[in-house]
Design a protein around this motif. Structure first.
Motif, PDB file in Angstrom:
ATOM      1  N   ILE A   1       0.839  -1.194   0.000  1.00 36.50           N
ATOM      2  CA  ILE A   1       0.000   0.000   0.000  1.00 36.50           C
ATOM      3  C   ILE A   1       0.874   1.245   0.000  1.00 36.50           C
ATOM      4  O   ILE A   1       1.847   1.340   0.764  1.00 36.50           O
ATOM      5  CB  ILE A   1      -0.939  -0.010   1.220  1.00 36.50           C
ATOM      6  CG1 ILE A   1      -1.888  -1.216   1.113  1.00 36.50           C
ATOM      7  CG2 ILE A   1      -1.716   1.290   1.327  1.00 36.50           C
ATOM      8  CD1 ILE A   1      -2.727  -1.451   2.336  1.00 36.50           C
ATOM      9  N   GLN A   2       0.515   2.187  -0.852  1.00 39.94           N
ATOM     10  CA  GLN A   2       1.289   3.424  -0.963  1.00 39.94           C
ATOM     11  C   GLN A   2       1.200   4.237   0.337  1.00 39.94           C
ATOM     12  O   GLN A   2       0.093   4.545   0.793  1.00 39.94           O
ATOM     13  CB  GLN A   2       0.753   4.290  -2.107  1.00 39.94           C
ATOM     14  CG  GLN A   2       0.973   3.743  -3.484  1.00 39.94           C
ATOM     15  CD  GLN A   2       0.368   4.646  -4.545  1.00 39.94           C
ATOM     16  OE1 GLN A   2      -0.041   5.773  -4.258  1.00 39.94           O
ATOM     17  NE2 GLN A   2       0.321   4.159  -5.769  1.00 39.94           N
ATOM     18  N   PRO A   3       2.328   4.581   0.922  1.00 40.02           N
ATOM     19  CA  PRO A   3       2.278   5.473   2.089  1.00 40.02           C
ATOM     20  C   PRO A   3       1.927   6.888   1.658  1.00 40.02           C
ATOM     21  O   PRO A   3       2.350   7.351   0.600  1.00 40.02           O
ATOM     22  CB  PRO A   3       3.696   5.396   2.648  1.00 40.02           C
ATOM     23  CG  PRO A   3       4.549   5.052   1.469  1.00 40.02           C
ATOM     24  CD  PRO A   3       3.700   4.185   0.577  1.00 40.02           C
ATOM     25  N   ARG A   4       1.148   7.563   2.473  1.00 36.28           N
ATOM     26  CA  ARG A   4       0.770   8.947   2.167  1.00 36.28           C
ATOM     27  C   ARG A   4       1.627   9.942   2.934  1.00 36.28           C
ATOM     28  O   ARG A   4       1.712  11.103   2.549  1.00 36.28           O
ATOM     29  CB  ARG A   4      -0.713   9.152   2.498  1.00 36.28           C
ATOM     30  CG  ARG A   4      -1.658   8.417   1.554  1.00 36.28           C
ATOM     31  CD  ARG A   4      -3.091   8.480   2.024  1.00 36.28           C
ATOM     32  NE  ARG A   4      -3.266   7.690   3.241  1.00 36.28           N
ATOM     33  CZ  ARG A   4      -4.442   7.493   3.850  1.00 36.28           C
ATOM     34  NH1 ARG A   4      -5.526   8.058   3.354  1.00 36.28           N
ATOM     35  NH2 ARG A   4      -4.535   6.757   4.937  1.00 36.28           N
ATOM     36  N   ASN A   5       2.238   9.473   4.034  1.00 38.79           N
ATOM     37  CA  ASN A   5       3.039  10.366   4.883  1.00 38.79           C
ATOM     38  C   ASN A   5       4.359   9.688   5.234  1.00 38.79           C
ATOM     39  O   ASN A   5       4.665   9.483   6.415  1.00 38.79           O
ATOM     40  CB  ASN A   5       2.258  10.719   6.160  1.00 38.79           C
ATOM     41  CG  ASN A   5       0.935  11.403   5.868  1.00 38.79           C
ATOM     42  OD1 ASN A   5       0.908  12.501   5.320  1.00 38.79           O
ATOM     43  ND2 ASN A   5      -0.162  10.745   6.207  1.00 38.79           N
ATOM     44  N   ILE A   6       5.113   9.351   4.208  1.00 42.56           N
ATOM     45  CA  ILE A   6       6.351   8.622   4.441  1.00 42.56           C
ATOM     46  C   ILE A   6       7.334   9.439   5.276  1.00 42.56           C
ATOM     47  O   ILE A   6       8.196   8.885   5.969  1.00 42.56           O
ATOM     48  CB  ILE A   6       6.983   8.192   3.100  1.00 42.56           C
ATOM     49  CG1 ILE A   6       8.059   7.109   3.330  1.00 42.56           C
ATOM     50  CG2 ILE A   6       7.523   9.386   2.333  1.00 42.56           C
ATOM     51  CD1 ILE A   6       7.548   5.827   3.885  1.00 42.56           C
ATOM     52  N   GLU A   7       7.190  10.757   5.252  1.00 42.31           N
ATOM     53  CA  GLU A   7       8.093  11.604   6.039  1.00 42.31           C
ATOM     54  C   GLU A   7       7.905  11.395   7.540  1.00 42.31           C
ATOM     55  O   GLU A   7       8.795  11.736   8.343  1.00 42.31           O
ATOM     56  CB  GLU A   7       7.882  13.078   5.693  1.00 42.31           C
ATOM     57  CG  GLU A   7       6.547  13.670   6.083  1.00 42.31           C
ATOM     58  CD  GLU A   7       5.428  13.355   5.095  1.00 42.31           C
ATOM     59  OE1 GLU A   7       4.291  13.783   5.349  1.00 42.31           O
ATOM     60  OE2 GLU A   7       5.695  12.679   4.076  1.00 42.31           O
ATOM     61  N   SER A   8       6.774  10.832   7.948  1.00 42.93           N
ATOM     62  CA  SER A   8       6.518  10.553   9.365  1.00 42.93           C
ATOM     63  C   SER A   8       6.962   9.161   9.782  1.00 42.93           C
ATOM     64  O   SER A   8       6.806   8.770  10.946  1.00 42.93           O
ATOM     65  CB  SER A   8       5.016  10.702   9.670  1.00 42.93           C
ATOM     66  OG  SER A   8       4.573  12.013   9.387  1.00 42.93           O
ATOM     67  N   ALA A   9       7.505   8.402   8.852  1.00 47.78           N
ATOM     68  CA  ALA A   9       7.852   7.004   9.109  1.00 47.78           C
ATOM     69  C   ALA A   9       9.040   6.881  10.058  1.00 47.78           C
ATOM     70  O   ALA A   9       9.920   7.742  10.114  1.00 47.78           O
ATOM     71  CB  ALA A   9       8.166   6.293   7.804  1.00 47.78           C
ATOM     72  N   SER A  10       9.052   5.789  10.793  1.00 43.16           N
ATOM     73  CA  SER A  10      10.197   5.414  11.612  1.00 43.16           C
ATOM     74  C   SER A  10      11.225   4.720  10.728  1.00 43.16           C
ATOM     75  O   SER A  10      10.905   3.753  10.025  1.00 43.16           O
ATOM     76  CB  SER A  10       9.753   4.462  12.727  1.00 43.16           C
ATOM     77  OG  SER A  10      10.822   3.684  13.198  1.00 43.16           O
ATOM     78  N   ALA A  11      12.452   5.200  10.766  1.00 41.49           N
ATOM     79  CA  ALA A  11      13.508   4.580   9.960  1.00 41.49           C
ATOM     80  C   ALA A  11      13.710   3.128  10.361  1.00 41.49           C
ATOM     81  O   ALA A  11      13.963   2.261   9.502  1.00 41.49           O
ATOM     82  CB  ALA A  11      14.807   5.365  10.121  1.00 41.49           C
ATOM     83  N   GLU A  12      13.583   2.835  11.650  1.00 41.36           N
ATOM     84  CA  GLU A  12      13.747   1.465  12.113  1.00 41.36           C
ATOM     85  C   GLU A  12      12.666   0.556  11.541  1.00 41.36           C
ATOM     86  O   GLU A  12      12.936  -0.563  11.092  1.00 41.36           O
ATOM     87  CB  GLU A  12      13.700   1.410  13.642  1.00 41.36           C
ATOM     88  CG  GLU A  12      13.884   0.014  14.211  1.00 41.36           C
ATOM     89  CD  GLU A  12      13.798  -0.017  15.720  1.00 41.36           C
ATOM     90  OE1 GLU A  12      13.907  -1.120  16.295  1.00 41.36           O
ATOM     91  OE2 GLU A  12      13.616   1.051  16.322  1.00 41.36           O
ATOM     92  N   ALA A  13      11.417   1.033  11.539  1.00 42.63           N
ATOM     93  CA  ALA A  13      10.317   0.242  10.994  1.00 42.63           C
ATOM     94  C   ALA A  13      10.526  -0.039   9.511  1.00 42.63           C
ATOM     95  O   ALA A  13      10.310  -1.158   9.037  1.00 42.63           O
ATOM     96  CB  ALA A  13       8.985   0.959  11.213  1.00 42.63           C
ATOM     97  N   LEU A  14      10.943   0.962   8.759  1.00 43.07           N
ATOM     98  CA  LEU A  14      11.159   0.782   7.329  1.00 43.07           C
ATOM     99  C   LEU A  14      12.299  -0.198   7.066  1.00 43.07           C
ATOM    100  O   LEU A  14      12.253  -0.970   6.101  1.00 43.07           O
ATOM    101  CB  LEU A  14      11.454   2.121   6.657  1.00 43.07           C
ATOM    102  CG  LEU A  14      10.337   3.170   6.723  1.00 43.07           C
ATOM    103  CD1 LEU A  14      10.739   4.402   5.916  1.00 43.07           C
ATOM    104  CD2 LEU A  14       9.018   2.608   6.229  1.00 43.07           C
TER     105      LEU A  14
END
Length: 204
Positions: free
Chosen positions: A44-57
């Motif tokens: 699923i396309q993220p809409r707010n990737i700037e809010s993502a946790s680097a660890e989660a990604l």
């Protein structure tokens, strides 16, 4: 026959008010350990990737290139709803995490949240059968302990669905062998299993 579904999500972090689902997998079986009758697997396309946790990604392997053909959540939410509605029972690993994220996703899409069936939680089962202090109850550690081999990459939604179902069967076998089936508890979304004692816990 009882329809048993296994659910897993991959997300951009642990807080559904800030983060979002970027992958969802659901496997539906005829009975416990029966034939696989349906598979849902979407990036699923993220809409707010700037809010993502680097660890989660890092854990779930997100890359811009890998998600270039991902679907918009609006285009797949009806499929998710229909597949979940077929389930009489759910199985998951720390499933309250996935339930909270799916509920938030439905709310943001102005959709009624799913009517969640009762569920078994493999994390809860491992703690009940092995003891909180003597057993690492992460899905990775359980697969290692049971020598579970699988194809594909761990911490992708559909592979983790497969791993969860296999771990569930192993834990049930242990409970039967030890005469401790009474320790295997059935939860609901209203009275969920939460290893952290709060509504929103991390996916571990």
């Amino acid at each position: 026959m009882l329809k048993v579904a296994v659910l897993d999500t991959e997300t951009t972090g642990i807080n559904p008010d800030v983060h979002e689902i970027i992958q969802i997998g659901i496997l539906v079986y005829n009975g416990f350990g029966g034939d696989l009758i349906e598979e849902l697997n979407y990036k699923i396309q993220p809409r707010n990737i700037e809010s993502a946790s680097a660890e989660a990604l890092h854990v779930n392997g997100y890359t811009e290139e890998g998600w270039k053909d991902a679907r918009k959540i609006e285009d797949v939410i009806e499929d998710i709803k229909l597949t979940l509605n077929k389930a009489d029972v759910l199985i998951g690993h720390n499933l309250i995490f996935d339930i909270n994220f799916v509920n938030k996703t439905f709310e943001e899409a102005n959709q009624a949240i799913p009517s969640w069936p009762p569920y078994y939680d493999t994390k809860s089962m491992a703690r009940e059968l092995r003891g909180n202090n003597s057993w690492n109850t992460s899905l990775d550690r359980l697969c290692e302990s049971y020598n579970i081999n699988f194809e594909g990459r761990a911490h992708t939604a559909i592979v983790d669905c497969e791993r969860t179902m296999t771990v569930w069967l192993k834990l049930v076998d242990d409970a039967k062998t030890d005469g401790r089936m009474g320790l295997i508890k059935l939860y609901t979304s209203e009275k969920p299993y939460d290893p952290f004692g709060r509504k929103r816990g991390g996916k571990i």
